[in-house]
Design an enzyme around this catalytic site. Structure first.
Site, PDB file in Angstrom:
ATOM      1  CD  GLU A 114     -45.334   5.517  30.073  1.00  4.68           C
ATOM      2  OE1 GLU A 114     -46.003   6.091  30.700  1.00  4.68           O
ATOM      3  OE2 GLU A 114     -44.253   4.946  30.507  1.00  4.68           O
ATOM      4  CD  GLU A 134     -47.360   1.783  33.315  1.00  2.64           C
ATOM      5  OE1 GLU A 134     -46.276   1.789  32.656  1.00  2.64           O
ATOM      6  OE2 GLU A 134     -48.456   1.322  32.741  1.00  2.64           O
TER       7      GLU A 134
END
Length: 256
Positions: A114, A134
């Site tokens: 990210e 995730e």
């Protein structure tokens, strides 16, 4: 002239002309981020934006790895690598006015990926890997993965990465336009610095204006997108699936 920073050991920064090289410097932890590292990265980004002699920054990781997400030992002590208003690593939710180039070797996982997505250009070694695992832990990539990845990749490619949790190779990233430059292993930083030097020859105000227009005109405003995302996903982070995902990861087993 090139000068190295003595201000921190978790995040190093070095300037050469108008280029600032920022290095995540926790190689023993595969550059996993803790709160202190996030604070120091945020300070380096602030330096980039306020120093008139700097036009562009290169963000990289020491020891052949970009970043393996968050430091789980620190998280167990409630020391999250998130700064309110600035996001993961002090970067993913921050508006950085000047261009950022990610130089990626090895893994960029979770929040590490990210942070890469928060950069404007990406240079990656051929053996680099990008992943957002995730969902395998009962969570979602809320630090920019969900919002930014579909803007960087074709929808079905982004959906595969986000829904399976399986990594994307650097070659795939180049094929789909995520990666600007592909390099031999060990050469990502040198190539990224050369690219940064080409940007730095251009007018700083023009570079900042181009970046702002790109950010504000490619689909919904990112800040609004994050707000909508948070409303839809906030309950996941306190749910039983998330707790079981964390336990399973720590115990090196498949989650139930």
């Amino acid at each position: 002239m090139s000068t190295a920073s003595e201000a921190s050991d978790l995040v190093l920064h070095e300037r050469h002309g108008g280029v600032l090289t920022i290095t995540l410097n926790r190689p023993a932890q595969k550059n996993a981020m803790d709160h202190a590292a996030a604070v120091q990265l945020a300070a380096a980004l602030d330096l980039l934006d306020v120093d008139r002699e700097l036009s562009v920054a290169v963000l990289t990781g020491a020891g052949g790895v970009f970043s393996a997400d968050m430091d789980l030992k620190a998280c167990a002590k409630d020391e999250m690598p998130v700064i309110p208003g600035r996001g993961f690593g002090g970067l993913t939710g921050t508006t950085v006015r000047k261009p950022l180039i990610a130089a990626v070797e090895g893994w960029a996982l979770g929040g590490g990926f990210e942070m890469v997505l928060a950069c404007d250009l990406i240079v990656a070694a051929e053996d680099a890997r990008f992943g957002l695992p995730e969902v395998t832990r009962g969570l979602v990539a809320a630090g920019g993965g969900l919002v930014r990845l579909p803007r960087r990749l074709p929808y079905h490619v982004a959906a595969r990465v986000l829904l399976t949790g399986e990594p994307l190779t650097a070659a795939e990233g180049k094929e789909y336009g995520l990666v600007n430059e592909l390099t031999p292993p060990g050469a990502a930083l040198d190539v990224a610095r050369e690219l940064a030097g080409r940007l730095a020859r251009n007018a700083p105000l023009a570079l900042a204006a181009v970046k702002e227009v790109l950010r504000e005109t490619q689909g919904p405003n990112e800040r609004d997108a994050f707000t909508r995302q948070d409303a839809l996903t906030s309950g996941l982070f306190s749910g039983e699936d998330a707790r079981e995902g964390a336990r399973a990861f720590a115990e090196r087993r498949a989650p139930v």
